[in-house]
Design an enzyme around this catalytic site. Structure first.
Site, PDB file in Angstrom:
ATOM      1  N   HIS A   1       0.862  -1.076   0.046  1.00 49.56           N
ATOM      2  CA  HIS A   1      -0.201  -0.237   0.079  1.00 49.56           C
ATOM      3  C   HIS A   1       0.888   1.387   0.028  1.00 49.56           C
ATOM      4  O   HIS A   1       0.414   2.445  -0.334  1.00 49.56           O
ATOM      5  CB  HIS A   1      -0.985   0.136   1.070  1.00 49.56           C
ATOM      6  CG  HIS A   1      -0.522   0.158   2.519  1.00 49.56           C
ATOM      7  ND1 HIS A   1      -0.108  -0.742   3.536  1.00 49.56           N
ATOM      8  CD2 HIS A   1      -0.283   1.512   3.088  1.00 49.56           C
ATOM      9  CE1 HIS A   1       0.269   0.009   4.538  1.00 49.56           C
ATOM     10  NE2 HIS A   1       0.184   1.068   4.329  1.00 49.56           N
TER      11      HIS A   1
ATOM     12  N   ASN B   1      -9.481  -4.073   7.105  1.00 47.72           N
ATOM     13  CA  ASN B   1      -8.598  -2.880   7.413  1.00 47.72           C
ATOM     14  C   ASN B   1      -8.870  -2.781   8.886  1.00 47.72           C
ATOM     15  O   ASN B   1     -10.156  -2.876   9.505  1.00 47.72           O
ATOM     16  CB  ASN B   1      -9.050  -1.634   6.638  1.00 47.72           C
ATOM     17  CG  ASN B   1      -8.235  -0.595   6.644  1.00 47.72           C
ATOM     18  OD1 ASN B   1      -6.947  -0.794   7.308  1.00 47.72           O
ATOM     19  ND2 ASN B   1      -8.587   0.510   6.473  1.00 47.72           N
TER      20      ASN B   1
ATOM     21  N   ASP C   1       0.960  -7.801   2.308  1.00 43.29           N
ATOM     22  CA  ASP C   1       1.239  -6.435   2.088  1.00 43.29           C
ATOM     23  C   ASP C   1       2.822  -5.846   2.045  1.00 43.29           C
ATOM     24  O   ASP C   1       3.184  -5.117   2.639  1.00 43.29           O
ATOM     25  CB  ASP C   1       0.382  -5.641   3.154  1.00 43.29           C
ATOM     26  CG  ASP C   1       0.554  -4.138   2.810  1.00 43.29           C
ATOM     27  OD1 ASP C   1       0.861  -3.625   1.574  1.00 43.29           O
ATOM     28  OD2 ASP C   1      -0.421  -3.454   3.487  1.00 43.29           O
TER      29      ASP C   1
ATOM     30  N   ASN D   1     -15.000   7.639   6.653  1.00 42.93           N
ATOM     31  CA  ASN D   1     -13.751   7.203   7.300  1.00 42.93           C
ATOM     32  C   ASN D   1     -13.349   7.924   8.338  1.00 42.93           C
ATOM     33  O   ASN D   1     -12.970   7.301   9.454  1.00 42.93           O
ATOM     34  CB  ASN D   1     -12.491   7.480   6.352  1.00 42.93           C
ATOM     35  CG  ASN D   1     -12.732   6.461   5.187  1.00 42.93           C
ATOM     36  OD1 ASN D   1     -13.365   5.402   5.201  1.00 42.93           O
ATOM     37  ND2 ASN D   1     -11.908   6.578   3.956  1.00 42.93           N
TER      38      ASN D   1
ATOM     39  N   GLY E   1       2.558   6.224   9.492  1.00 44.11           N
ATOM     40  CA  GLY E   1       3.752   6.457   9.117  1.00 44.11           C
ATOM     41  C   GLY E   1       4.576   5.129   9.463  1.00 44.11           C
ATOM     42  O   GLY E   1       5.915   5.048   8.894  1.00 44.11           O
TER      43      GLY E   1
ATOM     44  N   SER F   1       4.127   2.279   8.639  1.00 43.38           N
ATOM     45  CA  SER F   1       3.729   1.519   7.393  1.00 43.38           C
ATOM     46  C   SER F   1       4.901   1.027   6.703  1.00 43.38           C
ATOM     47  O   SER F   1       5.815   2.000   6.297  1.00 43.38           O
ATOM     48  CB  SER F   1       2.823   2.120   6.396  1.00 43.38           C
ATOM     49  OG  SER F   1       1.348   1.964   6.872  1.00 43.38           O
TER      50      SER F   1
ATOM     51  N   PHE G   1       2.305  -3.388   8.755  1.00 45.38           N
ATOM     52  CA  PHE G   1       1.536  -2.819   7.728  1.00 45.38           C
ATOM     53  C   PHE G   1       0.133  -2.281   8.437  1.00 45.38           C
ATOM     54  O   PHE G   1      -0.501  -1.552   7.693  1.00 45.38           O
ATOM     55  CB  PHE G   1       1.255  -3.743   6.637  1.00 45.38           C
ATOM     56  CG  PHE G   1       0.424  -4.844   6.795  1.00 45.38           C
ATOM     57  CD1 PHE G   1       0.755  -6.127   7.282  1.00 45.38           C
ATOM     58  CD2 PHE G   1      -1.001  -4.853   6.351  1.00 45.38           C
ATOM     59  CE1 PHE G   1       0.065  -7.252   7.682  1.00 45.38           C
ATOM     60  CE2 PHE G   1      -1.726  -6.026   6.751  1.00 45.38           C
ATOM     61  CZ  PHE G   1      -1.109  -7.379   7.205  1.00 45.38           C
ATOM     62  N   ASP G   2      -0.139  -2.604   9.700  1.00 41.70           N
ATOM     63  CA  ASP G   2      -1.421  -2.068  10.101  1.00 41.70           C
ATOM     64  C   ASP G   2      -1.634  -2.264  11.692  1.00 41.70           C
ATOM     65  O   ASP G   2      -0.644  -2.798  12.222  1.00 41.70           O
ATOM     66  CB  ASP G   2      -2.749  -3.018   9.595  1.00 41.70           C
ATOM     67  CG  ASP G   2      -3.863  -2.134   9.476  1.00 41.70           C
ATOM     68  OD1 ASP G   2      -4.116  -0.915  10.016  1.00 41.70           O
ATOM     69  OD2 ASP G   2      -4.924  -2.842   9.184  1.00 41.70           O
TER      70      ASP G   2
END
Lengths: 717, 717
Positions: free
Chosen positions: B82, B209, B218, B324, B649, B651, B667-668
């Site tokens: 991503h 998500n 990812d 969102n 940031g 990520s 990644f999350d």
């Protein structure tokens, strides 16, 4: 399984090591599996459980559609809040809202009588009558076999019920192999002793239904009363508490993960021993078709409801039933696919048949087994037609009324015992009330749209499945269908309540002579419906005659593998055993088998259905759990999870520990186990129970009744 | 916590025993916490991590808004799919759909250049400049303090950026206590080497998500290039691979539950050391208000969109952004409430202040701390007004355009360095493109309805918060507002793209003299907006001056408790350490910290976003996991979970084992950790990482690139 074992250490090891604790055993089978029971952790004598008319199993009773158990010498019965909900509702009034507030009877005089049709049944006889039934059916086939079994059963029941206060039925085990005459003492004066508020008993409601982790205190305590002579009696203030032949004891200890548990109750129906072809039919055709057809009907109601609010309200209940059905069927389909049930059953059956070929009895059984397969295969030819025809009455209001009136005209001239089930004298009150409530549930445009949805599908069937009578009434093309429906509904007066009332009271001759377009349609359809009925009974008669050969092969094959076989559930008393077991629901998702009051606080939003009453929240905050908390963690338990084999009807079943003391009350299954009526998958099959520590804590600390706890043998701390 | 400990044995013990592995440490702080690092399991020398411009930390780079790391001597960089998505998208064409199919460069010549504005930054300098900044600001207060810090920062950056290929910035640590000049080498030729298909890299998309358990691969692999002279250069086929000063090694072993892990990256922003009053403001006012106001705007767009499909399409993107925001703010609020953050922070601050009273330095610090509280309290007086005024431009199209043009007219006559951030020369291209895309995003009725929603709320504010300029333009009552909006939007030509283009090119004098109703409105509002700006900068200047006293007290208080303090995140390089940790999300709900490929199959529906590519499903079925499977279970890992301290940031941050080898790619975060920007709750804070074994297996067995594996130092099995 290899690729899904990277999981939480202890929980996984337990879940994967768990033997398949499958089985809804007849009590008489327990001595036969005594070794397994002992190995699983049972500390009593399995032989003592063999007779369901003696202690302790005669403490386990049928009540209000579920199961209950006696828990005191003076007739206290514990069952689920949802099993006793009708009783609570019946006793609620605007100024005494027992649903919201619960109920604690201050003394026996304050115990509140249940609705007059609420019943409790104690099993007092369970006798094998196979010889008598088979003698009556001997030499017959098809419809004649079916009718012979039906007639001899009815006659045995009538004979048995001559005794006052006794209800009887004939139970069929192993699909026609064995028959039992079940004799039950029916108690008619049941009273409400203790119920928690709805927001405890049904905490989470529909949102949490089929969900684990669960946080409901789904229990209610009732008391059975009898007349001064000790016999079953209608409510009277002169009645006295019933003294059951035995009662269960509440455990003072709780359970922990891995502990042995067992359960007794009245599971309704399972299909575990059906043939591989029936499994395939269920997964590949019946469930997907039902989901798709019902979804189309849901769409019809929702679409009409959008533009016509009044119609939306009239069909709200039918819509809810459709949605529940779609949810249940989808869940069952999802579960059977996840368990790869079709392949598993097909390979199992193939192995059985291969084994049978090498056995001496194989040659004798094989022809009948072949016939079983042929009868089942033949049913497939008309399955879609029969399913759609069934919807013509189950999903309509006015047409159903016409079909009822027409069938009643056929049945009423017969002797009551010969009338079709559902159209006997005792059923007429229900039919009358259905005809009455059409007024609140019918809308012309919606009914036509629902019929169009069902009949369009029928019109697309191949010629072999067509019914000339149906084609005559509704036409063969969509255009003809539109015209037919317009004409029929324009020329009927059944939409008028007074007219329906008049017709219900009319003679068969009057109905038969009516020119009302819907009644004419029903009369035209009549031969087709009777023919479908006859075909179904013919198939069922043949299967009753032939399946015992299949079951004999299956039982012999399992025994050769060292495994006992239980008969599929049929609302008779069964015993399951297993253990307190976590659930690995999906990759990396593990559910602990115990919930705590902390979870009530976490879920609580203050809004229904997560609106725990203030006294409960206060008591949780206060943290006075002494004597009830889990000794290892200090946490206050609420519900727990086991791998016990259950199905509908097991609601309210007592869950016992290795010493036979009651540690829980069964009340639900997890979503992943919706498919368990067909297949017990040890990875996913779980049952959900109220922890008796939570029940006792509520009765001690939150809505106290010290006298009740004393009578239950577990005095307040 | 006592009441929620009845859980899955091992998992729980670990989760509850876990020390609060909180902290986004400056590398220079690591020697100070060496003992903790060692105790946690780190096997290297913490002193070796102290300099972020040397190996191994200079292998960790900023890239495309996230973090990446060099993993070969020839400039290979690994980051998230991503984070590199723009690069993949830029190189996709109808006949070469790299999003759907992924990309495996067959050789270096086939490595595909990124979009020209894609940047990679290697930190080459990190120098303390506190003295210089504070000297410039000394003796000043409020706005003057703010401007002085701003001016000296701008001047240092300009000086620093004189070196070619270098980008600089000033980072503020501990809210004004320390300042650092960050110097970064900026590489401009980045190429795509290896990307998995979207259905692997973003498996689960929006549905998954913030969700654990997760099953996304990812990651994407890029390569940095420089000119033939080794200097940063725009893309050219003559460029050659960049040789980074250091690179990380991929681990050949995997991780298991409980293992030590650490992570380096560029976390964006956290608020952990804000005052108790700011925590209360966030939980009690800011988040609930934002949710309620944004929901009202969502309603406006959805209602208009229902009757006007074209308007619905124009506002689809704005609607998605609103949703969102609402989801994020709701999640943050839920998390902060679950952690009882306001009380926890209030009690912590009270204890600090009580402790400070007894300390010799207390008397000196207390007055400035009191002033911090006063400035923050004063901001509350205008918080709602300022929030609503901000929405006037962020939630409109035409009005925002007018406000931009008006502000540009104010700023353009100034020297570029003195122009407001966002209105400097380099920003003009962005403003022009915003003015252009109004064409696709504006609808008259929707904009008026949105403004009505915001301004109705403004009109209900008490007099003390009113802005005379706003009242003049939009009136003081709902009726006046309707009239004002009708008049303004009837008399503007800004809806015309050509007119906007003309005005963008116009001189300040022309804008100032325009009679267009929206430009007149913007001009009327201008003094109010500048005043709000000035008030904000005055508060920020005072807080920059005063907060260091608060931070000094906080650091001293923590040190007295034996705890080091990290500065709140500010996009500079930080290091976190912790362990692979399960998550007990709710009562009885436990998530294992590792997922497996079995979970991909379970989730797969064949429909986006659960549409794993056939080669992956085939490879899973084939089960060739040798050399990559978990040795204990034989399962093939996908993602794993740790308690590492991360935020936006991070990520693409490399996750390292105790030996400093790369075992994962961050990644999350989980949903329960959305509130972690304010508070690290060890019960819920988790970070989600791709397991490097999954990445290597994909590159080896599913979409093979043996050359790439060789270069990564982990040859194919």
């Amino acid at each position: 399984m290899r690729i899904r074992t990277m999981m939480l250490g202890a929980a996984v090891a337990l879940a994967l090591d768990a033997k398949a604790d499958e089985g809804m055993w007849l009590p008489s089978q327990l001595p036969q599996i005594a070794k397994n029971l002992k190995e699983a952790g049972f500390r009593g004598d399995p032989a003592a459980l063999a007779d369901l008319t003696r202690a302790p199993l005669n403490a386990v009773v049928r009540i209000g559609g579920g199961t209950g158990s006696f828990v005191s010498a003076d007739g206290l019965v514990v069952t689920n809040h949802h099993v006793a909900f009708g009783v609570i509702q019946y006793n609620s009034r605007p100024d005494r809202d027992l649903i919201t507030n619960g109920y604690v009877a201050p003394d026996r005089a304050a115990e509140l009588p249940a609705n007059p049709d609420y019943r409790l049944r104690v099993t007092v006889g369970f006798d094998k009558v196979t010889d008598r039934v088979l003698a009556a059916a001997k030499g017959k086939e098809g419809r004649a076999y079916y009718d012979a079994v039906d007639a001899v059963s009815k006659s045995m029941v009538a004979e048995c019920e001559k005794e006052e206060g006794i209800r009887c039925s004939v139970a069929n085990m192993f699909y026609g192999r064995d028959f039992y005459l079940v004799k039950q003492l029916e108690l008619r004066d049941i009273r409400l002793v203790y119920a928690p508020p709805r927001a405890i008993g049904n905490y989470g409601d529909e949102v949490d239904n089929f969900v684990w982790p669960r946080h409901a205190g789904d229990f209610t305590i009732l008391r059975a009363y009898v007349g001064p002579d000790g016999k079953p009696a209608d409510y009277s203030k002169d009645n006295k508490p019933y003294h059951p032949p035995s009662h269960l004891s509440l455990a003072t200890d709780g359970v922990a993960e891995g502990d042995f548990v067992m359960l007794a109750g009245y599971p309704g129906i399972t299909y575990r021993h059906r043939t591989a072809a029936e499994f395939a039919d269920q997964v590949e055709w019946r469930l997907p078709t039902a989901v798709s057809v019902l979804k189309a009907l849901q769409d019809v109601i929702e679409t009409q409801g959008k533009t016509d609010k009044d119609a939306g309200i009239r069909y709200a209940s039918q819509l809810q039933t459709l949605k529940n059905g779609i949810k249940r069927f989808s869940g069952e389909l999802e579960g059977l696919r996840r368990s790869d049930a079709v392949t598993v059953r097909r390979e199992d059956e193939a192995a059985m048949l291969a084994w049978l070929k090498k056995r001496p009895e194989g040659a004798a059984l094989q022809p009948e087994i072949d016939q079983v397969m042929a009868v089942i295969a033949k049913g497939k030819d008309v399955r879609e037609r029969d399913f759609l025809v069934g919807l013509l009455s189950s999903q309509t209001q006015l047409l159903r009324g016409a079909l009822s009136l027409d069938r009643l005209a056929v049945e009423r001239p017969k002797a009551d015992a010969d009338r079709e089930a559902g159209y006997q004298k005792r059923d007429e009150e229900l039919i009358a009330s259905q005809l009455k409530q059409i007024q609140r549930r019918y809308d012309l445009r919606v009914e036509k749209a629902l019929l169009t949805s069902v009949l369009s599908r029928y019109q697309a069937l191949p010629d072999a499945q067509r019914l000339p009578e149906l084609d005559k009434v509704f036409g063969r093309t969509p255009a003809e269908l539109v015209k037919a429906l317009d004409r029929i509904y324009a020329d009927t007066k059944l939409g008028d309540e007074a007219e329906r009332t008049r017709l219900f009271a009319a003679t068969s001759a009057e109905i038969d002579g009516s020119h009302d377009a819907l009644l004419v349609a029903a009369r035209t359809l009549r031969p087709a419906l009777l023919r479908i009925d006859d075909e179904r009974k013919t198939r069922e008669g043949d299967l009753l005659r032939l399946r015992p050969a299949y079951m004999q092969a299956l039982v012999a094959y399992r025994e050769a593998q060292g495994k006992a076989v239980y008969p599929d559930a049929n609302s008779t008393l069964r015993v399951s055993y297993g253990k307190v077991t976590p659930l690995i629901a999906r990759d990396a998702v593990a559910y602990a088998p115990m919930t705590t009051v902390a979870g009530i606080v976490e879920k609580n939003t203050g809004m229904e259905p997560f609106d725990a009453p203030k006294p409960l929240l206060d008591a949780i905050r206060k943290g006075d759990f002494a004597g009830y908390a889990d000794p290892a963690t200090g946490a206050m338990p609420v519900d727990f999870l086991s791998n016990l084999d259950t199905t509908g009807g097991n609601s309210g079943s007592p869950v016992l520990n290795a010493k036979g003391q009651m540690v829980g009350l069964n009340f639900d299954s997890n979503w992943e186990a919706v498919s368990a009526s067909w297949m017990y998958d040890p990875r996913y099959k779980r049952a959900i129970h109220v922890d008796m520590r939570y029940m006792r804590w509520l009765i001690d600390k939150v809505y106290p009744s010290p006298a009740l706890l004393r009578e239950l043998g577990v005095p307040a701390k």
